[in-house]
Design a protein around this motif. Structure first.
Motif, PDB file in Angstrom:
ATOM      1  N   ILE A 171       0.838  -1.204   0.000  1.00 20.45           N
ATOM      2  CA  ILE A 171       0.000   0.000   0.000  1.00 20.45           C
ATOM      3  C   ILE A 171       0.872   1.254   0.000  1.00 20.45           C
ATOM      4  N   LEU A 172       1.928   1.242   0.812  1.00 16.87           N
ATOM      5  CA  LEU A 172       2.840   2.384   0.879  1.00 16.87           C
ATOM      6  C   LEU A 172       3.508   2.611  -0.465  1.00 16.87           C
ATOM      7  N   ALA A 173       3.968   1.530  -1.093  1.00 17.34           N
ATOM      8  CA  ALA A 173       4.663   1.650  -2.374  1.00 17.34           C
ATOM      9  C   ALA A 173       3.722   2.130  -3.475  1.00 17.34           C
ATOM     10  N   GLU A 174       2.512   1.578  -3.510  1.00 19.76           N
ATOM     11  CA  GLU A 174       1.574   1.929  -4.567  1.00 19.76           C
ATOM     12  C   GLU A 174       1.048   3.357  -4.410  1.00 19.76           C
ATOM     13  N   SER A 175       1.112   3.902  -3.186  1.00 14.15           N
ATOM     14  CA  SER A 175       0.645   5.268  -2.961  1.00 14.15           C
ATOM     15  C   SER A 175       1.656   6.301  -3.436  1.00 14.15           C
ATOM     16  N   GLY A 176       2.897   5.847  -3.694  1.00 16.61           N
ATOM     17  CA  GLY A 176       3.935   6.758  -4.117  1.00 16.61           C
ATOM     18  C   GLY A 176       4.659   7.449  -2.976  1.00 16.61           C
ATOM     19  N   ARG A 177       4.278   7.148  -1.737  1.00 17.21           N
ATOM     20  CA  ARG A 177       4.939   7.733  -0.578  1.00 17.21           C
ATOM     21  C   ARG A 177       6.292   7.067  -0.360  1.00 17.21           C
ATOM     22  N   ARG A 178       7.242   7.838   0.156  1.00 20.04           N
ATOM     23  CA  ARG A 178       8.588   7.326   0.375  1.00 20.04           C
ATOM     24  C   ARG A 178       8.861   7.034   1.844  1.00 20.04           C
ATOM     25  N   ASP A 179       7.888   7.317   2.697  1.00 20.51           N
ATOM     26  CA  ASP A 179       8.147   7.222   4.121  1.00 20.51           C
ATOM     27  C   ASP A 179       6.842   6.992   4.865  1.00 20.51           C
ATOM     28  N   ASP A 180       6.921   6.310   6.005  1.00 21.19           N
ATOM     29  CA  ASP A 180       5.772   6.090   6.859  1.00 21.19           C
ATOM     30  C   ASP A 180       6.147   6.532   8.273  1.00 21.19           C
ATOM     31  N   PRO A 181       5.795   7.769   8.663  1.00 21.64           N
ATOM     32  CA  PRO A 181       6.184   8.285   9.982  1.00 21.64           C
ATOM     33  C   PRO A 181       5.701   7.406  11.131  1.00 21.64           C
ATOM     34  N   ALA A 182       4.521   6.833  10.998  1.00 19.92           N
ATOM     35  CA  ALA A 182       3.994   5.994  12.082  1.00 19.92           C
ATOM     36  C   ALA A 182       4.867   4.758  12.270  1.00 19.92           C
ATOM     37  N   LEU A 183       5.237   4.116  11.154  1.00 18.85           N
ATOM     38  CA  LEU A 183       6.106   2.938  11.235  1.00 18.85           C
ATOM     39  C   LEU A 183       7.470   3.326  11.800  1.00 18.85           C
ATOM     40  N   HIS A 184       8.013   4.441  11.329  1.00 22.68           N
ATOM     41  CA  HIS A 184       9.324   4.894  11.800  1.00 22.68           C
ATOM     42  C   HIS A 184       9.294   5.128  13.310  1.00 22.68           C
ATOM     43  N   GLY A 185       8.230   5.759  13.789  1.00 21.19           N
ATOM     44  CA  GLY A 185       8.118   6.012  15.216  1.00 21.19           C
ATOM     45  C   GLY A 185       8.006   4.732  16.032  1.00 21.19           C
ATOM     46  N   SER A 186       7.257   3.771  15.516  1.00 21.71           N
ATOM     47  CA  SER A 186       7.094   2.501  16.235  1.00 21.71           C
ATOM     48  C   SER A 186       8.411   1.740  16.307  1.00 21.71           C
ATOM     49  N   LEU A 187       9.168   1.733  15.204  1.00 19.87           N
ATOM     50  CA  LEU A 187      10.468   1.063  15.198  1.00 19.87           C
ATOM     51  C   LEU A 187      11.424   1.739  16.175  1.00 19.87           C
ATOM     52  N   ALA A 188      11.375   3.075  16.239  1.00 16.95           N
ATOM     53  CA  ALA A 188      12.241   3.813  17.160  1.00 16.95           C
ATOM     54  C   ALA A 188      11.885   3.501  18.611  1.00 16.95           C
ATOM     55  N   GLU A 189      10.587   3.402  18.911  1.00 15.23           N
ATOM     56  CA  GLU A 189      10.163   3.095  20.278  1.00 15.23           C
ATOM     57  C   GLU A 189      10.672   1.729  20.719  1.00 15.23           C
ATOM     58  N   LEU A 190      10.760   0.802  19.790  1.00 18.01           N
ATOM     59  CA  LEU A 190      11.265  -0.533  20.116  1.00 18.01           C
ATOM     60  C   LEU A 190      12.790  -0.577  20.183  1.00 18.01           C
ATOM     61  N   GLY A 191      13.443   0.493  19.750  1.00 17.11           N
ATOM     62  CA  GLY A 191      14.894   0.548  19.808  1.00 17.11           C
ATOM     63  C   GLY A 191      15.611  -0.020  18.610  1.00 17.11           C
ATOM     64  N   MET A 192      14.897  -0.229  17.502  1.00 21.70           N
ATOM     65  CA  MET A 192      15.519  -0.889  16.360  1.00 21.70           C
ATOM     66  C   MET A 192      16.476   0.008  15.586  1.00 21.70           C
TER      67      MET A 192
END
Length: 375
Positions: free
Chosen positions: A31-52
Motif C-alpha cells: 500500500i505504501l509503495a503503490e501510494s507513491g509515498r517514500r516514508d511512513d512516519p507511524a512505522l518509523h516512530g514505532s520502530l524507534a520506540e522498540l529501539g531498532m
C-alpha cells in the motif's frame, strides 16, 4: 549488549521477527509503495520506540548495541519482510561508520538522534571505491563538489556520510542534507520498498569523519560492510521465498494430490533449502568477524555476498516455478522480492564481477586451497 550465546540469538531473532510481522506486514508495504509515498512516519516512530534504530549504537548514546551477530539477524529479518524504512543506512551503516572512525564523542548528538529515531543518515560509499566527489579544505570545514548517481535512502535522510577524494587521498565527511549546496533527486527504483536518490554537491560544507590518515582503511571496511549488509538482506528474502514456496506446495492440489508430493517439487525445495542454509552460515560467519582487525574479513565478505545473491536468485526462480507463473503478476508478493533482488544486484554490481573479485582476493591472500580442503 552483544549476543553471545545461541539462546540469546534465537530469542533476539524471535523478538525482531514478531515485531516486524506486526508493524510491517507485506500488504502494508504494498500500500505504501503503490501510494507513491517514500516514508511512513507511524512505522518509523514505532520502530524507534522498540529501539531498532539503535541496534548498532553504543549504549552510552541511547542505543542497544547488539553486536555484529545481532545486526546480521536484524538485517535478515528486515529483508524477510522488505521493511519499508531506512534501516540499512540509518540503523546499521551510519552508526557503525561513526564507531569505526572513533568519532562517537564528536558525533554524540547525532548518535543519540539515530537511536531515538529523530535523525536519519544515508551512507554514500561506492562498493567499488570509485567516486567523482571532491573535497577541498575551507578552514575548519571542507567543501564538497561532485555527485553520487544513486544513494540508498538519501531522500528521506537528514544527514549524509559521504566518501570523497581530497588532495592527500580519500576521506569521509558528514554533510547536512538540508544545506543549500546539497541537491537530492528521488529516483524511480525497480524496488518499490527501498528508496534511492541521486545526490549532487555544490560547494557543500562538510565535517571530516575521524582522522583522514585512516580514511582509506575505514572506507575499505565500509565497502565490505555495505556488501555484507545487502547480502544479509538478500538471505532474509531468500528464506521468506523458501517458506512461501513450501507452504504453497503443501496447499496446491494437482491431479488429486498436493504438488509438494511430486519428486521434482521436493528436489527444488530441498536444493533451495541447502542453498539458503549455506548462505545464512556464510553471512553469519562473516558478521561474527566484522569487528576484528581491519583487513581480516574481505574474503569472508566476498564469499557471503556471492552465496547470498546466488541463493536469492535460486529462491526467486524456484518460487516462480512452484507457483506456476502466478508469481510474475503484480498481485503476488513474489514479484516484490524479484524487484528487491534485482535492485540489490545493481547496487553491488554483476554477480560474475563479485565472483571474479572473490577469486582475486583468494589469490592475493595466497590461500592454500588444498590444505584448506583436506585440513
Amino acid at each position: 549488549m552483544p549476543l553471545l550465546t545461541d539462546a540469546d540469538r534465537m530469542q533476539f531473532r524471535t523478538w525482531v521477527r514478531d515485531a516486524l510481522e506486526q508493524l510491517a506486514p507485506l500488504d502494508q508495504t504494498r500500500i505504501l509503495a503503490e501510494s507513491g509515498r517514500r516514508d511512513d512516519p507511524a512505522l518509523h516512530g514505532s520502530l524507534a520506540e522498540l529501539g531498532m534504530f539503535g541496534l548498532a549504537t553504543p549504549e552510552e548514546y541511547g542505543g542497544g548495541d547488539v553486536g555484529a551477530a545481532g545486526l546480521a539477524i536484524f538485517l535478515m529479518e528486515a529483508g524477510r519482510c522488505l521493511l519499508p524504512a531506512p534501516y540499512l543506512s540509518t540503523a546499521v551503516l551510519a552508526p557503525t561508520a561513526i564507531r569505526w572512525a572513533g568519532a562517537e564523542k564528536h558525533f554524540a548528538e547525532l548518535l543519540r538522534g539515530i537511536a531515538a529515531g529523530r535523525a536519519r543518515v544515508a551512507l554514500a560509499v561506492s562498493p567499488s571505491g570509485d567516486t567523482a566527489l571532491r573535497a577541498a579544505r575551507d578552514g575548519q570545514f571542507w567543501q564538497l563538489t561532485g555527485a553520487y548517481p544513486a544513494v540508498l535512502e538519501a531522500d528521506v535522510a537528514d544527514w549524509l556520510i559521504v566518501a570523497a577524494e581530497t588532495d592527500t587521498g580519500p576521506g569521509l565527511f558528514v554533510v547536512d542534507r538540508h544545506d543549500a549546496g546539497v541537491h537530492i533527486a528521488a529516483l524511480h527504483s525497480v524496488d518499490v520498498a527501498r528508496p534511492v536518490a541521486a545526490v549532487t554537491f555544490t560547494s557543500a560544507p562538510g565535517v571530516a569523519l575521524g582522522d583522514l590518515d585512516s580514511a582509506a582503511a575505514l572506507q575499505a571496511r565500509l565497502q565490505d560492510l555495505v556488501r555484507l549488509a545487502i547480502a544479509a538482506d538478500a538471505v532474509g528474502g531468500a528464506q521468506r521465498l523458501l517458506d512461501m514456496s513450501v507452504e504453497y506446495a503443501k496447499a496446491r492440489v494437482q491431479f488429486g494430490r498436493p504438488i509438494g508430493s511430486f519428486q521434482t517439487i521436493k528436489h527444488r525445495c530441498a536444493d533451495l533449502f541447502v542453498a539458503v542454509q549455506a548462505a545464512t552460515a556464510a553471512v553469519e560467519g562473516s558478521f561474527d568477524h566484522l569487528d576484528q582487525t581491519p583487513g581480516t574479513t574481505p574474503v569472508s565478505v566476498a564469499v557471503a555476498a556471492v552465496c547470498a545473491h546466488e541463493a536469492n536468485w535460486q529462491a526467486v526462480r524456484t518460487a516462480m516455478q512452484i507457483h506456476g507463473g502466478l508469481a510474475l503478476t503484480w498481485e503476488h508478493e513474489v514479484q516484490l522480492y524479484l524487484k528487491r533482488m534485482t535492485a540489490s544486484q545493481h547496487l553491488l554490481g554483476n554477480p560474475d564481477h563479485e565472483l571474479a573479485r572473490l577469486t582475486d582476493l583468494v589469490l592475493a591472500a595466497n590461500y592454500d586451497v588444498v590444505r584448506e580442503i583436506i585440513g
